[in-house]
Each structure stands twice: as structure tokens, then as C-alpha cells.
Enzyme design. Structure first.
Site, PDB file in Angstrom:
ATOM      1  N   LYS A   1      -5.792   0.908 -22.957  1.00 42.65           N
ATOM      2  CA  LYS A   1      -6.614  -0.008 -23.753  1.00 42.65           C
ATOM      3  C   LYS A   1      -6.407  -1.464 -23.375  1.00 42.65           C
ATOM      4  CE  LYS A   1      -4.057   1.672 -27.623  1.00 42.65           C
ATOM      5  NZ  LYS A   1      -2.671   1.438 -27.199  1.00 42.65           N
TER       6      LYS A   1
ATOM      7  N   LYS B   1       5.785  -1.311 -17.322  1.00 48.51           N
ATOM      8  CA  LYS B   1       5.280  -2.437 -18.118  1.00 48.51           C
ATOM      9  C   LYS B   1       5.896  -3.756 -17.671  1.00 48.51           C
ATOM     10  CE  LYS B   1       3.019  -0.427 -21.970  1.00 48.51           C
ATOM     11  NZ  LYS B   1       2.634  -0.425 -23.354  1.00 48.51           N
TER      12      LYS B   1
ATOM     13  N   LYS C   1      -3.745   5.559 -15.345  1.00 47.66           N
ATOM     14  CA  LYS C   1      -4.109   6.007 -16.696  1.00 47.66           C
ATOM     15  C   LYS C   1      -5.141   5.056 -17.318  1.00 47.66           C
ATOM     16  CE  LYS C   1      -1.474   5.235 -20.526  1.00 47.66           C
ATOM     17  NZ  LYS C   1      -0.541   5.390 -21.631  1.00 47.66           N
TER      18      LYS C   1
HETATM   19  N1  AQP Z   1      -5.333   7.660 -20.896  1.00 49.26           N
HETATM   20  C1  AQP Z   1      -4.649   8.442 -21.710  1.00 49.26           C
HETATM   21  N2  AQP Z   1      -4.698   9.781 -21.554  1.00 49.26           N
HETATM   22  C2  AQP Z   1      -4.009  10.592 -22.397  1.00 49.26           C
HETATM   23  N3  AQP Z   1      -3.256  10.153 -23.422  1.00 49.26           N
HETATM   24  C3  AQP Z   1      -3.186   8.827 -23.610  1.00 49.26           C
HETATM   25  N4  AQP Z   1      -2.546   8.093 -24.519  1.00 49.26           N
HETATM   26  C4  AQP Z   1      -2.810   6.789 -24.322  1.00 49.26           C
HETATM   27  N5  AQP Z   1      -3.643   6.652 -23.249  1.00 49.26           N
HETATM   28  C5  AQP Z   1      -3.881   7.907 -22.779  1.00 49.26           C
HETATM   29  C6  AQP Z   1      -1.664   8.658 -25.554  1.00 49.26           C
HETATM   30  O1  AQP Z   1      -1.970   8.010 -26.760  1.00 49.26           O
HETATM   31  C7  AQP Z   1      -0.778   7.889 -27.532  1.00 49.26           C
HETATM   32  C8  AQP Z   1      -0.647   6.506 -28.060  1.00 49.26           C
HETATM   33  O2  AQP Z   1      -0.391   5.623 -27.038  1.00 49.26           O
HETATM   34  P1  AQP Z   1      -0.137   4.091 -27.343  1.00 49.26           P
HETATM   35  O3  AQP Z   1      -1.393   3.417 -27.622  1.00 49.26           O
HETATM   36  O4  AQP Z   1       0.890   3.916 -28.388  1.00 49.26           O
HETATM   37  O5  AQP Z   1       0.526   3.591 -26.016  1.00 49.26           O
HETATM   38  P2  AQP Z   1       0.101   3.711 -24.562  1.00 49.26           P
HETATM   39  O6  AQP Z   1       0.352   5.096 -24.056  1.00 49.26           O
HETATM   40  O7  AQP Z   1       0.801   2.586 -23.851  1.00 49.26           O
HETATM   41  O8  AQP Z   1      -1.474   3.472 -24.575  1.00 49.26           O
HETATM   42  P3  AQP Z   1      -2.305   2.466 -23.724  1.00 49.26           P
HETATM   43  O9  AQP Z   1      -3.737   2.664 -24.047  1.00 49.26           O
HETATM   44  O10 AQP Z   1      -1.917   2.549 -22.278  1.00 49.26           O
HETATM   45  O11 AQP Z   1      -1.874   1.093 -24.369  1.00 49.26           O
HETATM   46  P4  AQP Z   1      -1.416  -0.205 -23.676  1.00 49.26           P
HETATM   47  O12 AQP Z   1      -2.516  -0.562 -22.712  1.00 49.26           O
HETATM   48  O13 AQP Z   1      -1.263  -1.201 -24.771  1.00 49.26           O
HETATM   49  O14 AQP Z   1      -0.110   0.095 -22.991  1.00 49.26           O
HETATM   50  C9  AQP Z   1       0.394   8.321 -26.654  1.00 49.26           C
HETATM   51  O15 AQP Z   1       0.776   9.625 -27.045  1.00 49.26           O
HETATM   52  C10 AQP Z   1      -0.196   8.308 -25.278  1.00 49.26           C
HETATM   53  O16 AQP Z   1       0.414   9.266 -24.438  1.00 49.26           O
END
Ligand code: AQP
Length: 335
Positions: A200, A115, A197
Site C-alpha cells: 500500500k 524496510k 509484493k
Molecule cells: N501483496 C500482498 N499479498 C498478500 N498478503 C499481503 N499482505 C499485505 N500485502 C500483501 C498481508 O496483509 C497483512 C497486513 O499487512 P500490513 O498492512 O500490516 O503490513 P505489510 O505486509 O507491510 O503491508 P503493505 O501493504 O506492504 O504495507 P506497507 O506498504 O506499509 O509496508 C499481513 O498479513 C500481510 O502479509
């Protein structure tokens, strides 16, 4: 909360509209777990400001995310659904735990490295201490299990290390949580760059399928999804050689319940032109009821706010119990 059942804590940041990754990696398995466990599912808004947010968007997305939780099947009577910032104990315990976490431990976290590379202009202390807040989230509820994607396992491990250190000094204050990577919790990759990955906050809207996307947008994104230059255009599962196709097969498999072998057989000799729209259709049908129910729930803002209020009350009750114990152990004077 029912006696004898184990406790689960998990959360999703309202840092963007929820995606197919959020659903298949988290929400879907949360629903499956909610019968068997006492579940605390939060909207991790404190975590989301480690990356700069537009305030009005964050507020709107938070309420929408509550609606999506319910629409996806999380019953607010059976699960504690709450907004993290509504329960002050999270920030309070995080401060205490900061003083029991080592700089070197936090420096090794891969999410921090990823990040901070993505947000080079805003490498703030919150991004660095994110795992400490996450440890507070988990430990406040004395969670037995933390359902996470594979990428978050390291954060549950550091949470255990912090809890073990604290318990070693003060006695058994915290239950040690186990990471729990649900079998169905596939890691979903971007449709345009399948080596990354699906996130969002991705700046490429075509790489991400959002839960509330219109069917025509979902279909367009799948039709454009990156595959490979295999001249036979063969639907075969090989994540190293064919990451785009492997990702589409994973999505199709989780959406339809079909095995990878069944999928290979179904598309044998048909090529990507037939395969990609079929994956799109499966996702459209998977999301249709959730989108329709979310739209309906969003008409009733008072109902959604009521869920947040009731959730925060229940969560605070459990969280305060742990926080009081911690304050006493570290020697804070009674209020
Ligand atoms: N692409 C993914 N595949 C599988 N699992 C995923 N998770 C998120 N994206 C995927 C799982 O969702 C949970 C919550 O995640 P989060 O939103 O708190 O944080 P994150 O993993 O950082 O999700 P994003 O979408 O990538 O958000 P941003 O873009 O804001 O950093 C976790 O259990 C994660 O593993």
C-alpha cells in the site's frame, strides 16, 4: 468471547489505502475465520509510524479502514475491531518484551532489512523493534493462531521464541501462537513489477489496485499490467518464467474461485489482450459491494467511532489481564 473457541489476532497497518493484496492476503480470510474463532482484528497504527506518516492522512485512513473492515464482512458484534493505539497495553507489554529479546534475533529479520533499505534516511529503533511490538500484540490476547501472509511468518516465529524465553523464566504466562497462512491467502504482486509484493505504500500507483479505486481506474491498471514478451502471449501458470501472468492468474483465480487449469483452458488461444480486461472486470465486481458499503458507512462517523470505542474496551479487558500477570511476574510493585 465464546468459551471453547480458539483465539485469533491479526492486524493491518493504516500506512496506506488498503490494496488488493491487503484484501486477498488478509481481510478475505479474516471474514472466513470469524465464524469459527474468537477474533481480534486491529488497525496497527502504532506499527505504521515506523515509517513517517502524514498525521491527517493517518487519522483519515484509520477511520476509513474501520469502515472497510465492516464493509468487507467483519461484523463488529462478533469480532473485536479495534485501533492498536487505543489499547495502551500494547506499548506497555512491548517495553517489557524488549528486555527479553536479543539484538541478534532482531538483526536477522528480513522485513527490517527490506524496510531499512527502502527508508535509508529513517532507520529508526521502532523499525528494528517492530517484531517485539508484534509479539506483544499477539501475546496480550493469548492468541492460538495468527493469520499472516507468508512474508510475516518469521515475525510469528520470533514471537514464539520471546514467549518461550519468558515462560522459561516465569512459568506459563503466554500461550504459544501458531502462524496460520490461510489457503486462500495468496501473495499478490505489483502489477507493474511482479517480482515485488503489492504494497500500500508503493510509490507507483499503477502497481497497486486499491480497494476503493473507481472501476475505470481498476480497468486501466489491469490493461496496463506487465506481462512478458512471450510471442504466443499464452496464459500459462509459470511464476518463474512468467511472473506477471502468474500474478494475474492468481488474482483471477481468487476473485472467481476458478482453478489455474480452468483459467488456462478459458483463455487458450485468446492471448493477453483478452485476459487482462477479464481479470480487471472480476476485481471490479469483487470490490463493488465493499466500495459501496464503505462509502455508506463513511457517512456515519459516529457509528464508526462507536465501533472503535467498543472494540478498545473489549480488547483492553483481555489485554490488561495478561499485562497485570506479566507485571507481577517480573516483580513490579502493585499499584
Ligand atoms: N501483496 C500482498 N499479498 C498478500 N498478503 C499481503 N499482505 C499485505 N500485502 C500483501 C498481508 O496483509 C497483512 C497486513 O499487512 P500490513 O498492512 O500490516 O503490513 P505489510 O505486509 O507491510 O503491508 P503493505 O501493504 O506492504 O504495507 P506497507 O506498504 O506499509 O509496508 C499481513 O498479513 C500481510 O502479509
Amino acid at each position: 468471547m465464546e468459551q471453547g473457541k480458539k483465539t485469533i489476532l491479526s492486524g493491518i497497518q493504516p500506512s496506506g489505502d488498503l490494496t488488493l493484496g491487503s484484501y486477498l492476503g488478509a481481510l478475505k480470510s479474516w471474514v472466513e475465520l470469524s465464524e469459527e474463532y474468537n477474533c481480534y482484528y486491529m488497525l496497527a497504527d502504532l506499527h505504521s509510524i515506523t515509517v513517517r506518516q502524514v498525521p491527517a492522512d493517518l487519522r483519515r485512513r484509520t477511520l476509513t479502514q474501520v469502515a472497510v473492515y465492516v464493509a468487507a464482512g467483519l461484523d463488529p458484534e462478533k469480532n473485536v475491531l479495534f485501533v492498536q493505539s487505543h489499547v495502551p497495553a500494547h506499548a506497555e507489554l512491548a517495553w517489557v518484551l524488549n528486555c527479553y529479546t536479543m539484538f541478534g534475533e532482531l538483526s536477522r529479520m528480513t522485513q527490517f532489512k527490506d524496510k531499512s533499505a527502502k527508508n535509508a534516511e529513517n532507520i529508526n529503533a521502532g523499525l528494528f523493534t517492530y517484531p517485539v511490538l508484534m509479539a506483544a500484540d499477539i501475546l496480550l490476547y493469548q492468541a492460538d493462531l495468527v493469520p499472516v501472509g507468508a512474508d510475516q511468518k518469521q515475525h510469528v516465529e520470533i514471537c514464539r521464541d520471546i514467549a518461550t524465553r519468558f515462560n522459561g523464566i516465569y512459568g506459563d504466562v503466554f500461550r504459544l501462537p501458531e502462524p496460520f497462512i490461510p489457503r486462500s491467502g495468496a501473495r499478490i504482486m505489483s502489477l507493474t513489477s511482479p517480482e515485488h509484493k503489492m504494497s500500500k505504500s508503493d510509490t507507483d500507483p499503477n502497481g497497486c489496485v486499491y480497494l476503493l479505486d473507481k472501476p475505470e481506474d481498476i480497468m486501466r491498471k489491469f490493461k496496463k499490467a506487465v506481462t512478458d514478451s512471450d510471442t504466443e502471449r499464452c496464459v500459462h501458470y509459470d511464476p518463474a518464467a512468467k511472473p506477471g501472468v502468474a500474478n494475474l492468474m492468481t488474482i483471477y483465480s481468487v476473485a472467481t474461485g476458478k482453478s489455474l487449469d480452468e483459467i488456462e483452458a478459458e483463455f487458450s488461444g485468446l492471448g493477453y489482450g483478452a485476459f487482462k480486461p477479464r481479470v480487471g472486470e472480476a476485481v471490479v465486481e469483487l470490490f463493488r459491494p465493499i466500495r459501496e458499503e464503505t462509502d455508506r458507512l463513511l457517512q456515519d462517523k459516529a457509528y464508526l467511532e462507536g465501533i472503535c470505542r467498543a472494540g478498545a474496551e473489549k480488547a483492553s479487558c483481555a489485554a490488561e489481564r495478561t499485562l497485570r500477570k506479566v507485571y507481577k511476574k517480573v516483580g513490579f510493585a502493585a499499584r
